[in-house]
Write an enzyme that holds these catalytic residues in place. Structure first.
Site, PDB file in Angstrom:
ATOM      1  N   THR A 141     -18.903  94.987  43.603  1.00 33.38           N
ATOM      2  CA  THR A 141     -19.966  94.524  42.722  1.00 33.38           C
ATOM      3  C   THR A 141     -21.330  94.878  43.283  1.00 33.38           C
ATOM      4  OG1 THR A 141     -21.137  92.622  41.793  1.00 33.38           O
ATOM      5  CG2 THR A 141     -19.787  92.179  43.716  1.00 33.38           C
ATOM      6  N   ASP A 143     -23.805  93.390  42.564  1.00 30.06           N
ATOM      7  CA  ASP A 143     -24.512  92.117  42.749  1.00 30.06           C
ATOM      8  C   ASP A 143     -24.383  91.584  44.176  1.00 30.06           C
ATOM      9  OD1 ASP A 143     -25.266  92.171  40.107  1.00 30.06           O
ATOM     10  OD2 ASP A 143     -23.535  91.019  39.430  1.00 30.06           O
ATOM     11  N   MET A 189     -31.901  96.064  38.832  1.00 30.74           N
ATOM     12  CA  MET A 189     -30.889  95.112  38.390  1.00 30.74           C
ATOM     13  C   MET A 189     -30.843  93.885  39.311  1.00 30.74           C
ATOM     14  SD  MET A 189     -27.738  97.554  37.219  1.00 30.74           S
ATOM     15  CE  MET A 189     -27.541  97.947  35.476  1.00 30.74           C
ATOM     16  N   GLY A 190     -30.138  92.868  38.865  1.00 27.89           N
ATOM     17  CA  GLY A 190     -29.969  91.645  39.641  1.00 27.89           C
ATOM     18  C   GLY A 190     -30.484  90.451  38.865  1.00 27.89           C
ATOM     19  N   TYR A 294     -28.816 101.785  34.306  1.00 30.01           N
ATOM     20  CA  TYR A 294     -27.552 102.376  34.762  1.00 30.01           C
ATOM     21  C   TYR A 294     -27.740 103.497  35.783  1.00 30.01           C
ATOM     22  CZ  TYR A 294     -24.406 100.060  31.389  1.00 30.01           C
ATOM     23  OH  TYR A 294     -23.641  99.163  30.676  1.00 30.01           O
ATOM     24  N   LEU A 295     -28.909 104.168  35.751  1.00 30.41           N
ATOM     25  CA  LEU A 295     -29.088 105.265  36.710  1.00 30.41           C
ATOM     26  C   LEU A 295     -28.821 104.774  38.132  1.00 30.41           C
ATOM     27  CD1 LEU A 295     -32.362 107.092  35.499  1.00 30.41           C
ATOM     28  CD2 LEU A 295     -30.038 107.239  34.579  1.00 30.41           C
ATOM     29  N   ARG A 297     -26.857 102.298  39.324  1.00 34.89           N
ATOM     30  CA  ARG A 297     -25.492 101.974  39.753  1.00 34.89           C
ATOM     31  C   ARG A 297     -24.545 103.164  39.582  1.00 34.89           C
ATOM     32  NH1 ARG A 297     -23.169  97.795  35.055  1.00 34.89           N
ATOM     33  NH2 ARG A 297     -22.097  99.421  33.891  1.00 34.89           N
TER      34      ARG A 297
END
Lengths: 417, 417
Positions: A141, A143, A189-190, A294-295, A297
């Protein structure tokens, strides 16, 4: 007697989840006496429920090896959380029926917190139902919120991408700041935890004035403006790394600014343009902003070597643990030292992993709430260490693999999701 | 007798403009009999006007060599267009006074269309003013819009970044599409020309359903929705690459949707969220979107080898041309063959470069307006060919150089910009 194994990818995919798949399948192929075939769920656990099982034995060794260099979920993933045992026992029973029908004795589930929980329940229920399945959870993940393991595969590569990208864009702004852009805002993200935003904070070590906005810290507009103004006055420019989860004291995300389009529809923007416009209004600085989405990840082209190696090793070790008779565990990354960076694969019982969320330690955030501490840097650098480039073709494009993905024949009646 | 040279970076910086600087300075250092020192303008041409000249001889050979691997403008750049000779002759005269005061006989100006024009005027005016300066323009622009040269340094690396990033994100969406995201929208630079958006169209060759929105094609919402719907129905997902310059028939950019924040201020968004929300409203598909912004032009970590080599060669050749006595020219990339990719450095008179903008040929766009033709692909692939990775440090971060940037002593009175 050899049994079959079932492997599935769960939740949001990463740059290295396929490296774990590669570790699982390559290791299983070395033990045909224990594992006859690895079946993969098409689109994750849904593939098991609908009995749509991909026959990975049909994939060449070269294609399986290429998974190590390919981002995304090669077998498809899904956002599908099994309900609790009480609410929908039928789903768990169906899983075990499918496993039974296809002589599946090993369940390798590659995902985050929810899939650890599912994995745990499958191991418990299969025992009760008289068809014991060894369930091993392979962590994944971006995350980075699974407990016990030092980190989660996928996170290190996102962290590297964000740190490098923020550094590069900051150099750009530094070049232009005299007459043009003074502010660069990068949204990362996050939603619940600031691990990825923290990686943006590393560029401070490379001479860049940076302000990080974490979901862990309630947004204080005045304090933030003062911080940005001070950085611009000292350095001539400033980079801001903002987590998508940054929110006001009342819990509203910065991204939810109540913006409406010309038809009056609520408009979903991002936190980055909100922050950028806020600075422009208050301080007048010219800005640019980016939303990596998305780039970040998917960026296998800039994966961390540590991350790729650990993702592979966790998949491989999951199979070894299963062959050794372990059940209801998750292989973990155990950090032995930072410098030189040393790690080993350990294990954690799923009973201690399921439903436990690891938060970022508050002592990783500086007292002013806008940066990261040395402890955080010491934690992060090993995770972004090393480069593990994919091969490229003659056109200049990466050689990512797309598998054949042939299904095996179904044996059971249909099942409605 | 050796004269000094002046070098300046102009306009938006790129991943490889420093490679041109490296080519200029390394080549000048090989000819101390002709070029005594290279002085660089701090923040571009402003540095010449304000007599703020960086003494590049103080930079070590290793640091100059490291420029080849470092994105951004190492000496600073600016957005500052000199007015016409009629409107502000004083600026040109000041430039020549500064050149005279510091015995500068060579002017290397590294930029796009505007700087080619300035370069041309300096060569003309210096002649008239009795202090002839050899003015050579070194091409640079991610917009790829300079005439005569096959392409412009900076563009190839952006093109590679966009093609690779769009491919990676598309693999991600493909993995998730069964239960989650079906649409990924990537916004790219290019307000007037679709060169960068065209690079996103290359992923069609890698099995990805992609729709490209060009500034050259008026946006037709119904036709676009039909195209997206058809792709999703066939493939289960679709990637959209949208140029920031995509506009409605009346000329309004898609990004200007009249959105207002909760205070009623006009909100600057991006084209990507507008397109994504439009698809959600019309077709109901779950989406993600990204805005690459500066990340795309700063991404030295994924630079094209062709681009780095050409940027360096153009800078090096500019110096050689100057030493050979050429004046008022721009070195160009001349393509000799696509496969194998062969190119040479040629030259073009600045009189034919200044004020000429090269547009993307309309036969590079497919008839439906949403993709690129084989001719376009044949043009683009050589430009993204090869990888030219920067070195990385032990932390896992790229080793980018920050120069010392010491100024030489001023000799003239101040000049107000």
């Amino acid at each position: 007697m050899a049994k079959n194994a079932f492997y599935a990818q769960s939740g949001g995919v990463t740059a290295v989840i396929n490296a774990s798949a590669c570790g699982v399948i390559e290791t299983a192929r070395q033990h045909p006496d224990k594992i006859a075939n690895v079946y993969a769920g098409r689109n994750g656990i849904i593939g098991a429920l609908t009995e749509d099982l991909i026959y990975t034995s049909k994939e060449s060794d070269a294609d399986i090896a290429a998974l190590k260099n390919t981002p995304s979920g090669g077998f498809g993933s899904c956002r599908f959380k099994l309900k609790s045992l009480e609410d929908n026992k039928a789903e768990y029973e169906r899983l075990i029926e499918v496993f039974k029908a296809h002589d599946i004795g090993y369940f390798f589930y590659n995902g985050g917190g929810d899939s650890a929980d599912t994995c745990y329940k499958v191991s418990q229920l299969s025992e009760k139902m008289g068809f014991p399945v060894q369930a091993i959870h392979v962590p994944k993940t971006v995350d980075n919120d699974l407990p016990i393991t030092d980190n989660c595969p996928g996170f290190g590569s996102v962290a590297k991408y964000i740190a490098v990208s923020a550094l590069e864009a900051s150099y750009d702004v530094r070049s232009m700041a005299k007459t043009s852009t003074k502010i660069f805002v990068l949204e990362v993200m996050g939603r619940h935890a600031g691990w990825i935003a923290a990686a943006g904070g590393l560029i401070e070590d490379y001479g860049i004035p940076v302000v990080v906005l974490f979901p862990e810290v309630e947004f204080d507009q005045d304090k933030f403006m003062a911080q940005v103004k001070a950085k611009v006055e000292e350095h001539g420019y400033c980079t801001i790394v903002v987590s998508e989860g940054t929110h006001w004291p009342d819990g509203r995300f910065l991204a939810e600014q109540g913006t409406r389009d010309s038809f009056g529809h609520a408009q979903l923007g991002g936190a980055a343009p909100v922050v950028a416009n806020m600075i422009k209004d208050a301080l007048g600085y010219k800005f640019h902003w980016a939303v990596a989405d998305y780039l970040q990840r998917a960026a296998r082209h800039l994966a961390s070597e540590s991350d790729v190696e650990q993702a592979y090793a966790l998949g491989a070790k999951a199979v070894e643990f299963a062959i050794e008779g372990h059940n209801s565990i998750m292989p973990t990354v155990d950090r032995k030292s930072n410098n030189p960076y040393k790690w080993e694969i350990g294990q954690a019982p799923l009973s201690e992993v399921a439903n436990v969320e690891k938060m970022m330690p508050m002592d990783y955030i500086t007292d002013d709430g806008f940066g990261i501490t040395q402890a955080c840097k010491d934690y992060l650098y090993p995770l972004i260490k090393g480069e593990a480039y994919p091969p490229y073709d003659d056109n200049g494009m990466p050689n990512y693999v797309t598998l054949k993905l042939e299904s095996i024949a179904k044996k059971l009646p249909d099942f409605d999701l």
